[in-house]
Design an enzyme around this catalytic site. Sequence first.
Site, short mmCIF file in Angstrom:
data_model
loop_
_atom_site.label_atom_id
_atom_site.label_comp_id
_atom_site.label_asym_id
_atom_site.label_seq_id
_atom_site.Cartn_x
_atom_site.Cartn_y
_atom_site.Cartn_z
N LYS A 24 18.94 13.14 -119.86
CA LYS A 24 19.79 14.22 -119.33
C LYS A 24 21.24 13.75 -119.18
O LYS A 24 22.18 14.44 -119.58
CB LYS A 24 19.25 14.68 -117.97
CG LYS A 24 20.20 15.58 -117.20
CD LYS A 24 19.62 16.04 -115.89
CE LYS A 24 19.86 15.11 -114.73
NZ LYS A 24 21.23 15.12 -114.16
N ASN A 25 21.41 12.57 -118.59
CA ASN A 25 22.76 12.12 -118.26
C ASN A 25 23.55 11.67 -119.49
O ASN A 25 24.75 11.39 -119.38
CB ASN A 25 22.71 11.01 -117.20
CG ASN A 25 22.29 11.56 -115.84
OD1 ASN A 25 22.15 12.77 -115.67
ND2 ASN A 25 22.08 10.67 -114.88
N CYS A 82 23.26 18.32 -106.94
CA CYS A 82 22.35 17.91 -105.87
C CYS A 82 23.13 17.59 -104.59
O CYS A 82 24.23 17.03 -104.64
CB CYS A 82 21.56 16.67 -106.29
SG CYS A 82 20.19 17.04 -107.37
N ARG A 107 30.57 14.67 -102.58
CA ARG A 107 30.72 14.18 -103.96
C ARG A 107 32.10 14.63 -104.46
O ARG A 107 32.22 15.59 -105.22
CB ARG A 107 29.60 14.71 -104.84
CG ARG A 107 28.25 14.14 -104.44
CD ARG A 107 27.13 14.63 -105.33
NE ARG A 107 27.10 13.95 -106.62
CZ ARG A 107 26.14 14.14 -107.52
NH1 ARG A 107 25.15 14.97 -107.27
NH2 ARG A 107 26.14 13.49 -108.67
N ASP A 167 19.38 6.65 -108.63
CA ASP A 167 18.46 7.71 -109.06
C ASP A 167 17.00 7.27 -109.00
O ASP A 167 16.10 8.10 -109.16
CB ASP A 167 18.80 8.18 -110.48
CG ASP A 167 20.06 9.04 -110.51
OD1 ASP A 167 20.55 9.41 -109.44
OD2 ASP A 167 20.53 9.34 -111.62
N ARG A 189 15.54 20.59 -113.34
CA ARG A 189 16.89 20.20 -113.76
C ARG A 189 16.85 18.93 -114.60
O ARG A 189 17.73 18.73 -115.44
CB ARG A 189 17.78 19.98 -112.54
CG ARG A 189 18.09 21.28 -111.78
CD ARG A 189 19.19 21.06 -110.76
NE ARG A 189 20.15 20.15 -111.31
CZ ARG A 189 20.62 19.07 -110.71
NH1 ARG A 189 20.27 18.79 -109.49
NH2 ARG A 189 21.48 18.29 -111.32
C1 UD1 Z 1 26.13 10.14 -112.20
C2 UD1 Z 1 24.74 10.63 -112.57
C3 UD1 Z 1 23.84 10.66 -111.35
C4 UD1 Z 1 23.83 9.29 -110.65
C5 UD1 Z 1 25.26 8.81 -110.41
C6 UD1 Z 1 25.33 7.37 -109.89
C7 UD1 Z 1 25.17 12.18 -114.39
C8 UD1 Z 1 25.12 13.58 -114.87
N1 UD1 Z 1 24.85 11.98 -113.09
O1 UD1 Z 1 26.65 11.07 -111.25
O2 UD1 Z 1 22.53 10.99 -111.76
O3 UD1 Z 1 23.16 9.40 -109.43
O4 UD1 Z 1 26.03 8.85 -111.62
O5 UD1 Z 1 24.70 6.52 -110.79
O6 UD1 Z 1 25.41 11.26 -115.15
N2 UD1 Z 1 33.07 9.22 -106.37
C9 UD1 Z 1 34.24 9.45 -105.71
N3 UD1 Z 1 35.21 10.20 -106.33
C10 UD1 Z 1 35.04 10.70 -107.58
C11 UD1 Z 1 33.82 10.47 -108.25
C12 UD1 Z 1 32.86 9.71 -107.61
O7 UD1 Z 1 34.45 9.01 -104.58
O8 UD1 Z 1 35.96 11.36 -108.09
C13 UD1 Z 1 32.01 8.45 -105.71
C14 UD1 Z 1 30.75 9.29 -105.43
O9 UD1 Z 1 30.89 10.04 -104.26
C15 UD1 Z 1 29.70 8.23 -105.36
C16 UD1 Z 1 30.16 7.21 -106.37
O10 UD1 Z 1 31.55 7.44 -106.59
O11 UD1 Z 1 29.69 7.66 -104.10
C17 UD1 Z 1 29.44 7.25 -107.69
O12 UD1 Z 1 29.50 8.57 -108.21
P1 UD1 Z 1 29.53 8.85 -109.79
O13 UD1 Z 1 29.25 7.58 -110.54
O14 UD1 Z 1 30.78 9.57 -110.10
O15 UD1 Z 1 28.31 9.82 -109.97
P2 UD1 Z 1 28.19 11.07 -110.90
O16 UD1 Z 1 28.99 10.86 -112.15
O17 UD1 Z 1 28.45 12.30 -110.11
#
Ligand code: UD1
Length: 417
Positions: A22-23, A116, A121, A305, A397
Site C-alpha cells: 500500500k505505502n 488514521c 500528524r 506499523d 484500507r
Molecule cells: C508513513 C506511512 C505510515 C507509517 C509512517 C511512519 C505511508 C502512506 N504511510 O506515514 O504507514 O506509520 O510513515 O513509518 O507511507 N511529521 C512531522 N511533520 C511532517 C511530517 C511528519 O512532524 O510534516 C512527523 C509525524 O508526526 C511523525 C513522524 O514525523 O511523528 C513520522 O511521520 P511520517 O514519516 O511523515 O509518516 P507518514 O508519511 O505520514
Amino acid sequence: MGIITIQGSTPLRGETVIQGAKNSALPILAASLLSGDVCRIEGCPHLSDVDSAADILRYLGCTVVWEDDDLLVDSRTLTRCDIPQSLMRRMRSSVIFLGAILARCGWAELSYPGGCELGPRPIDLHLSALRALGADISDAGGTLRCRAAHLRGCQIVLATPSVGATENAMLAACGAEGDTVICNAAREPEIADLQEFLCAMGAQVRGAGGSVITVSPGRALHGCAHRVIPDRIVTATYLCAAAAAGGDITLRNTEHRQLAAVTTALRQAGCRVDCGADYIRLTRTEPLRAVPPVQTTPYPGFPTDCQAIFMAALLQSRGTTVFVENIFQSRYRHVPELIRMGADIRTEGRVAVVCGVERLHGAEVVATDLRGGAALVTAGLAAEGITTVQGVGHIHRGYEELPAHLRALGAHITEEN
Ligand code: UD1
C-alpha cells in the site's frame, strides 16, 4: 460497516502470497501524474486507500482502470489541479498529490489530509520542503493554495526523516530546474520503490534507500510499467498471526531483508523463522517468551506499523515486554480493546508494558485504526472462544481480503457486511 468474526485457538498452517505494498502504491499513483502519459502499476493491491487515490486521479481528469491486479493511469487528460476536502479527508496519503500536481501544473489547491488517528500528524515538513523549492503556499481557512511558476532545485534538510515529506519533495523536485538534494531523507523501502518508478518514467533520481536523495531534472517524463514491492507490513501481520496462534506458515512474494527488525524480534520470542529468496516461513510450536524492549524507529528499525500486531502476538508470552512508541504520540488505541480480551497491558505516554497471560478470551472489540484493527484480529486468532471485530473499514484500507487469506491458512474467520 462489516464485522469480522473469529473462532480462535486454531494454529495456522499453509502458504499464502503477499499483496503489493500500500505505502508504495499510493505515492506511485500520485507520481504517475508526472508522466502526462499512461502508466501501468502492476501488482497494485485492491484496497480502499487505493480506491481513494484512484478517485483523486479521476477527479483530476485522469482515466483509471483495473486490469486484474494492474492499475492503469492515463494522465494525458489532466484537467484540474485542485482536490476537494471530501477526497482529501479519506486518507493521509492524499497530501502526496501536492508535490505531483505542483510539478505538473505549477499550482495546486487542496485541504489538510485525513488518515488514521495516531495523534497529531502535521504536514509542516512537506510544506517547508515545497517552499524551499520555490512554492508560494498560503492557508486560507484550511485550504492550501500553492503556486510555483518555476520550481528551483535546492538543498532540503528534513528535521525528521518523514516518509511522506521525502516523497512529496521527490515528486515536486521532478518538476524543478536544477538539482535537488534531500538530506535526512526517510530510508524506507517504499521510497526506493518510488525512485524506481520515477526512473522508469525517465526521471533522474538516485540515493533512495540512503539518507541523501538527489533529483536531477532535464528529461521529459513518459509512461512506464512498474511492479510495486511486496507489502512488508502485511507480511509482518501474517507472521505475527502465526506467532500468536501457533502453527507453520510460508509467505510468498516477500523480501525478508526489509523485515529484519521484526523477524529478529519474532526469533527472540521463540519462533523459528526461515527465509529464502522470495519466501519467509515461520514455525511456532512452544509458548512464546517476552523479548527485550521494542522501540519503534524509522527504517531499518522496528516499524511503528508493526507495533500493535507484534504486541498482539506477545499477549500470551512468558514474561514482560516493554514497548516504546517513538514515531506517533497516540498509537495505543488498540490497548483497551486487547484488555477486553484478557490482556495485561499498562500504558503511560509512549510506553506500554505487556505482561503475558495464561489465556485470552474472545470479546466484542472495535478497530479504531488500520494496524490496531489487524492487531485485534491477531489476538482473536489466539483467544479462546469467539471474537467479533467492528470497524472493519479501517482494516480494508490496508489489507486485501484479510479473512480469506487467514481462512486459507486454516483460521476460522468470516466477515459479514
Ligand atoms: C508513513 C506511512 C505510515 C507509517 C509512517 C511512519 C505511508 C502512506 N504511510 O506515514 O504507514 O506509520 O510513515 O513509518 O507511507 N511529521 C512531522 N511533520 C511532517 C511530517 C511528519 O512532524 O510534516 C512527523 C509525524 O508526526 C511523525 C513522524 O514525523 O511523528 C513520522 O511521520 P511520517 O514519516 O511523515 O509518516 P507518514 O508519511 O505520514
